[in-house]
Write a protein that holds these residues in place. Structure first.
Motif, PDB file in Angstrom:
ATOM      1  N   UNK A 180       0.828  -1.213   0.000  1.00 52.53           N
ATOM      2  CA  UNK A 180       0.000   0.000   0.000  1.00 52.53           C
ATOM      3  C   UNK A 180       0.860   1.261   0.000  1.00 52.53           C
ATOM      4  N   UNK A 181       1.829   1.317   0.902  1.00 52.72           N
ATOM      5  CA  UNK A 181       2.737   2.468   1.004  1.00 52.72           C
ATOM      6  C   UNK A 181       4.164   1.962   1.205  1.00 52.72           C
ATOM      7  N   UNK A 182       5.132   2.806   0.815  1.00 50.10           N
ATOM      8  CA  UNK A 182       6.543   2.581   1.156  1.00 50.10           C
ATOM      9  C   UNK A 182       7.047   3.844   1.837  1.00 50.10           C
ATOM     10  N   UNK A 183       7.636   3.666   3.017  1.00 43.63           N
ATOM     11  CA  UNK A 183       8.170   4.787   3.792  1.00 43.63           C
ATOM     12  C   UNK A 183       9.686   4.780   3.690  1.00 43.63           C
ATOM     13  N   UNK A 184      10.272   5.955   3.570  1.00 38.92           N
ATOM     14  CA  UNK A 184      11.724   6.091   3.443  1.00 38.92           C
ATOM     15  C   UNK A 184      12.420   5.337   4.581  1.00 38.92           C
ATOM     16  N   UNK A 185      13.367   4.469   4.213  1.00 40.75           N
ATOM     17  CA  UNK A 185      13.991   3.575   5.195  1.00 40.75           C
ATOM     18  C   UNK A 185      15.506   3.720   5.257  1.00 40.75           C
ATOM     19  N   UNK A 186      16.044   4.898   4.860  1.00 46.82           N
ATOM     20  CA  UNK A 186      17.501   5.069   4.843  1.00 46.82           C
ATOM     21  C   UNK A 186      18.108   4.834   6.230  1.00 46.82           C
ATOM     22  N   UNK A 187      17.450   5.345   7.267  1.00 49.00           N
ATOM     23  CA  UNK A 187      18.002   5.213   8.620  1.00 49.00           C
ATOM     24  C   UNK A 187      18.078   3.756   9.059  1.00 49.00           C
ATOM     25  N   UNK A 188      17.008   3.008   8.791  1.00 44.76           N
ATOM     26  CA  UNK A 188      17.015   1.611   9.224  1.00 44.76           C
ATOM     27  C   UNK A 188      17.978   0.789   8.379  1.00 44.76           C
ATOM     28  N   UNK A 189      18.161   1.163   7.109  1.00 45.76           N
ATOM     29  CA  UNK A 189      19.134   0.459   6.260  1.00 45.76           C
ATOM     30  C   UNK A 189      20.538   0.618   6.827  1.00 45.76           C
ATOM     31  N   UNK A 190      20.837   1.828   7.326  1.00 47.40           N
ATOM     32  CA  UNK A 190      22.152   2.058   7.944  1.00 47.40           C
ATOM     33  C   UNK A 190      22.292   1.216   9.210  1.00 47.40           C
ATOM     34  N   UNK A 191      21.219   1.114   9.969  1.00 47.05           N
ATOM     35  CA  UNK A 191      21.253   0.313  11.190  1.00 47.05           C
ATOM     36  C   UNK A 191      21.460  -1.166  10.860  1.00 47.05           C
ATOM     37  N   UNK A 192      20.859  -1.618   9.768  1.00 45.67           N
ATOM     38  CA  UNK A 192      21.023  -3.019   9.360  1.00 45.67           C
ATOM     39  C   UNK A 192      22.470  -3.287   8.964  1.00 45.67           C
ATOM     40  N   UNK A 193      23.077  -2.361   8.224  1.00 45.01           N
ATOM     41  CA  UNK A 193      24.482  -2.525   7.826  1.00 45.01           C
ATOM     42  C   UNK A 193      25.385  -2.605   9.044  1.00 45.01           C
ATOM     43  N   UNK A 194      25.131  -1.736  10.014  1.00 45.57           N
ATOM     44  CA  UNK A 194      25.926  -1.746  11.250  1.00 45.57           C
ATOM     45  C   UNK A 194      25.724  -3.059  12.009  1.00 45.57           C
ATOM     46  N   UNK A 195      24.479  -3.530  12.047  1.00 44.78           N
ATOM     47  CA  UNK A 195      24.183  -4.779  12.746  1.00 44.78           C
ATOM     48  C   UNK A 195      24.845  -5.966  12.060  1.00 44.78           C
ATOM     49  N   UNK A 196      24.877  -5.960  10.724  1.00 42.83           N
ATOM     50  CA  UNK A 196      25.536  -7.046   9.994  1.00 42.83           C
ATOM     51  C   UNK A 196      27.031  -7.077  10.307  1.00 42.83           C
ATOM     52  N   UNK A 197      27.657  -5.907  10.347  1.00 40.13           N
ATOM     53  CA  UNK A 197      29.082  -5.839  10.658  1.00 40.13           C
ATOM     54  C   UNK A 197      29.346  -6.355  12.069  1.00 40.13           C
ATOM     55  N   UNK A 198      28.456  -6.003  12.997  1.00 41.89           N
ATOM     56  CA  UNK A 198      28.615  -6.476  14.376  1.00 41.89           C
ATOM     57  C   UNK A 198      28.510  -7.994  14.447  1.00 41.89           C
ATOM     58  N   UNK A 199      27.625  -8.572  13.654  1.00 46.08           N
ATOM     59  CA  UNK A 199      27.487 -10.034  13.617  1.00 46.08           C
ATOM     60  C   UNK A 199      28.765 -10.677  13.072  1.00 46.08           C
ATOM     61  N   UNK A 200      29.311 -10.100  12.010  1.00 52.56           N
ATOM     62  CA  UNK A 200      30.543 -10.652  11.422  1.00 52.56           C
ATOM     63  C   UNK A 200      31.686 -10.619  12.434  1.00 52.56           C
ATOM     64  N   UNK A 201      31.826  -9.500  13.136  1.00 56.21           N
ATOM     65  CA  UNK A 201      32.911  -9.366  14.120  1.00 56.21           C
ATOM     66  C   UNK A 201      32.715 -10.337  15.280  1.00 56.21           C
ATOM     67  N   UNK A 202      31.483 -10.439  15.758  1.00 51.69           N
ATOM     68  CA  UNK A 202      31.202 -11.358  16.865  1.00 51.69           C
ATOM     69  C   UNK A 202      31.435 -12.802  16.434  1.00 51.69           C
ATOM     70  N   UNK A 203      31.118 -13.099  15.180  1.00 50.90           N
ATOM     71  CA  UNK A 203      31.303 -14.459  14.670  1.00 50.90           C
ATOM     72  C   UNK A 203      32.780 -14.808  14.566  1.00 50.90           C
ATOM     73  N   UNK A 204      33.576 -13.854  14.115  1.00 53.88           N
ATOM     74  CA  UNK A 204      35.031 -14.071  14.019  1.00 53.88           C
ATOM     75  C   UNK A 204      35.604 -14.335  15.412  1.00 53.88           C
ATOM     76  N   UNK A 205      35.214 -13.509  16.363  1.00 53.09           N
ATOM     77  CA  UNK A 205      35.712 -13.674  17.730  1.00 53.09           C
ATOM     78  C   UNK A 205      35.299 -15.028  18.300  1.00 53.09           C
ATOM     79  N   UNK A 206      34.054 -15.402  18.076  1.00 51.35           N
ATOM     80  CA  UNK A 206      33.558 -16.683  18.576  1.00 51.35           C
ATOM     81  C   UNK A 206      34.326 -17.850  17.956  1.00 51.35           C
TER      82      UNK A 206
END
Length: 547
Positions: free
Chosen positions: A113-139
Motif C-alpha cells: 500500500x505504502x513505502x516509507x523512506x527507510x535510509x536510517x534503518x538500512x544504515x542500522x542493518x548494515x551496522x548490525x551485519x558488521x557487528x554479527x561478522x565481528x562477533x562471529x570471528x571472535x567466537x
C-alpha cells in the motif's frame, strides 16, 4: 407429570414468555378494556340463555385443522456490520516515498500500500551485519583455540624430541615434539673445500657403517656454501647425504661417506658422523594452556591426527561463553533491525476494499501522532457480512453452527438472502427475567448489503411436510382444543367451553410461531376455536391481573 407433558407445556409457556413484556406494556390498555366490559355488563344486565352468555363474553374465530407444512424457525433481528475492518497505522517515522492506495480499490492480502523512506534503518542493518561478522570471528577464534587444546600429529612418524610434561605451561607456537620418518636417515659429513666444489646435489654416494664396515647407498641432498676451518687448519664444506632403509634403523650409526662426482671422481669425506632420522614435521602448540595429559612418549609411532598432548585452559571456556552470548545478541539486533524494515513497507493485512485513506505520497508520518490522525488507511472485508441476533433461552438449544438463516432486508425491498450461523455465545444476558443468547450470522457475496442495514432473520431449525396442523393459538393450556361437534346444543362438562364445542385433549408435535403439529386428537377438516380477544385460550381475568 411425564417428560412429554413438560415439553408440551413449554411450547405454550414459551409463547407466553415471549409476549410477556408486550403484555406488561399493554397492561393499562387491558385494564381499561376490562373496565369497559364491566360497565357494559352492569348497564345491559345478564344476557339470556347459557349459550348467549358464553358467546357474549368471548369473540371467537373458527379455524380448520388442515394438512400442510411447518417450517420450524427461530426468529430474530439484527444490524449488518462488516466481517473485518482493519485500521492500518504506522509503527515507524518517515516520508511516504511510494503510494499505491485509492479509496474504493480492491486489494489482496499482502498487497503493498505504502513505502516509507527507510535510509536510517538500512544504515542500522548494515551496522548490525558488521557487528554479527565481528562477533562471529571472535567466537570462531576462541572455539578454534579450544579445539587446539588437543595437540595432534600433523603427519605420520615416530615421536622424537618430546620435551613437555604434565603440568607444564605452554604458549602458542611452543615446540612439542618432532615426527621422524621410519625409513629416511641423513648424515652431514665434511669434505675438503677444493673437492667439495665438485660435488652437486643428486650425486650418488656410499656410506660405510664403521661399526660393521658395511655399506649403504645414498644421495647428496645438500651442499653447504659455507666454509669451515678444521683444527688442523684445513678448510672444509658440509655435504648432506640421505639414505633409505627397509626394515632396519640407522639412527645414531657412525658412518663415513664417499661421493661420485659428475666426472666419475670418487671423493671421500674428511670425517665420520652419526646418522639421524629425517624429521617430517615439528609439532607446535596452537593454543595456550597447561599440559593436562601427555598421550605418547619418544619412539612411539603415530598416525596423522593422533592426539599427542591435551592442554587445559579454564579462561578459554569463559571466553567462549561470553563470545557466544555476544554473537547471539548481535544476531538478535540484526533480526530486529530487519523486522523493522518490514514496517517501512505497509501491506494490506486482508483481502478487501480500501474504505478510507488519510495519507498520500510525500506526507511525513509519525507513530507519535494522535490515534485519529495516525490511521493511514482502512481496509474492510466486504466479501462477508455479519450481524448478531438475540435468541431466547427456550430456543437456543435448537440453534447449531452451520444452520441456514433466511434473511430479509426491508431497505432492499424485502429481498431474501441466505446466511449461516457462524458463532453462538453461550454466555446469556438476562433482562426482566428473560435470558437470551447472542448468535452471529454470516452471509457472503452480497455487495449490495451495506453495514448498518436492519435485517429480519429466521434460523432454519427443521421442516416437516404434509402433517395435520392448526394455528398455535388454538391449543390451550393442558394441550386441549375446543372442537366443534354436530350438536349445536352440546354443552361440555367444562362450562367455560362454548355450546356446540367439546374440550378435546390432543397430542402435539413440532411447532413454529404460527402453526403446531397435531399428532392425534383431530382429523382434517375439524373446526376448532381461537378466542380473538386473547388469541390463546379462554380469557383468564385472574391471570391478567397478576401480570
Amino acid at each position: 407429570m411425564s417428560t412429554e407433558s413438560i415439553e408440551n407445556e413449554n411450547i405454550i409457556e414459551k409463547k407466553r414468555r415471549i409476549e410477556k413484556l408486550k403484555k406488561k406494556k399493554n397492561r393499562k390498555k387491558i385494564i381499561l378494556l376490562l373496565l369497559i366490559l364491566v360497565v357494559l355488563f352492569v348497564v345491559n344486565g345478564p344476557l339470556k340463555g347459557d349459550k348467549d352468555q358464553v358467546n357474549a363474553k368471548f369473540d371467537y374465530e373458527k379455524v380448520v385443522a388442515d394438512i400442510g407444512d411447518i417450517e420450524v424457525v427461530v426468529e430474530g433481528k439484527g444490524v449488518v456490520e462488516e466481517n473485518s475492518v482493519y485500521n492500518i497505522s504506522p509503527s515507524v517515522n518517515g516520508e511516504i516515498v511510494e503510494d499505491y492506495v485509492e479509496v474504493g480499490q480492491m486489494v489482496n492480502k499482502d498487497d503493498l500500500l505504502y513505502v516509507i523512506d527507510s535510509d536510517d534503518i538500512q544504515a542500522s542493518i548494515s551496522t548490525a551485519k558488521l557487528a554479527v561478522e565481528q562477533a562471529n570471528i571472535s567466537y570462531n577464534n576462541i572455539k578454534k583455540q579450544i579445539n587446539d587444546l588437543k595437540i595432534v600429529a600433523n603427519d605420520s612418524g615416530y615421536v622424537s624430541d618430546l620435551t613437555v610434561t604434565k603440568g607444564a605451561y605452554v604458549t602458542t607456537n611452543s615446540p612439542i615434539c618432532n615426527l621422524v620418518e621410519t625409513n629416511q636417515y641423513e648424515v652431514v659429513l665434511q669434505f675438503m673445500n677444493a673437492a667439495a666444489s665438485q660435488i652437486r646435489v643428486g650425486n650418488k654416494a656410499t656410506l660405510t657403517y664403521m661399526a660393521y664396515l658395511t655399506t649403504i647407498d645414498g644421495t647428496v641432498t645438500n651442499v653447504s656454501d659455507r666454509t669451515f676451518l678444521r683444527d688442523d687448519g684445513s678448510q672444509v664444506s658440509e655435504v648432506t647425504i640421505r639414505v633409505s632403509t627397509t626394515g632396519f634403523g640407522l639412527n645414531n650409526a657412525i658412518v663415513k661417506g664417499e661421493v661420485y662426482t659428475d666426472v666419475g671422481t670418487l671423493i671421500t669425506s674428511a670425517n665420520t658422523a652419526p646418522m639421524l632420522g629425517v624429521t617430517n614435521n615439528m609439532v607446535k602448540a596452537k593454543s595456550t594452556g597447561t599440559v593436562q595429559e601427555v598421550h605418547v612418549k619418544n619412539g612411539d609411532y603415530v598416525e596423522k591426527g593422533t592426539v599427542i598432548v591435551t592442554l587445559e585452559n579454564v579462561d578459554l571456556a569463559t571466553s567462549l561463553s561470553n563470545a557466544e552470548i555476544a554473537l547471539k545478541n548481535a544476531k538478535n539486533s540484526l533480526t530486529n533491525a530487519e523486522k523493522q524494515l518490514d514496517n517501512y513497507n505497509i501491506k494490506s493485512p486482508i483481502t478487501g476494499m480500501v474504505a478510507y485513506k488519510n495519507n498520500k505520497l510525500g506526507d511525513i508520518i509519525s507513530n507519535f501522532q494522535s490515534t485519529t490522525s495516525k490511521v493511514m488507511v482502512t481496509i474492510v472485508d466486504n466479501s462477508v457480512k455479519k450481524f448478531a441476533m438475540e435468541v431466547d433461552e427456550l430456543d437456543i438449544a435448537k440453534v447449531k453452527v452451520g444452520q441456514d438463516v433466511i434473511i430479509t432486508i426491508d431497505a432492499l425491498d424485502g429481498k431474501e438472502y441466505t446466511g449461516k450461523v457462524s458463532n453462538i455465545n453461550t454466555i446469556g444476558q438476562s433482562v426482566a427475567g428473560i435470558t437470551s443468547y447472542t448468535v452471529t450470522v454470516e452471509l457472503e457475496n452480497a455487495p449490495e448489503i451495506y453495514a448498518g442495514m436492519n435485517v429480519d432473520a429466521d434460523i432454519q431449525i427443521t421442516s416437516i411436510h404434509d402433517v395435520m396442523r392448526v394455528p398455535l393459538s388454538a391449543v390451550r393450556k393442558g394441550n386441549v382444543v375446543y372442537k366443534k361437534v354436530a350438536d349445536e346444543a352440546y354443552q361440555d362438562e367444562d362450562s367455560s367451553v362454548p355450546m356446540g364445542y367439546q374440550k378435546v385433549k390432543v397430542e402435539i408435535g413440532q411447532n413454529n410461531s404460527d402453526y403446531i403439529e397435531i399428532v392425534s386428537g383431530l382429523n382434517e377438516g375439524d373446526i376448532v376455536l381461537i378466542d380473538k380477544l386473547t388469541q390463546s385460550g379462554i380469557l383468564d381475568f385472574s391471570h391478567m391481573a397478576s401480570e
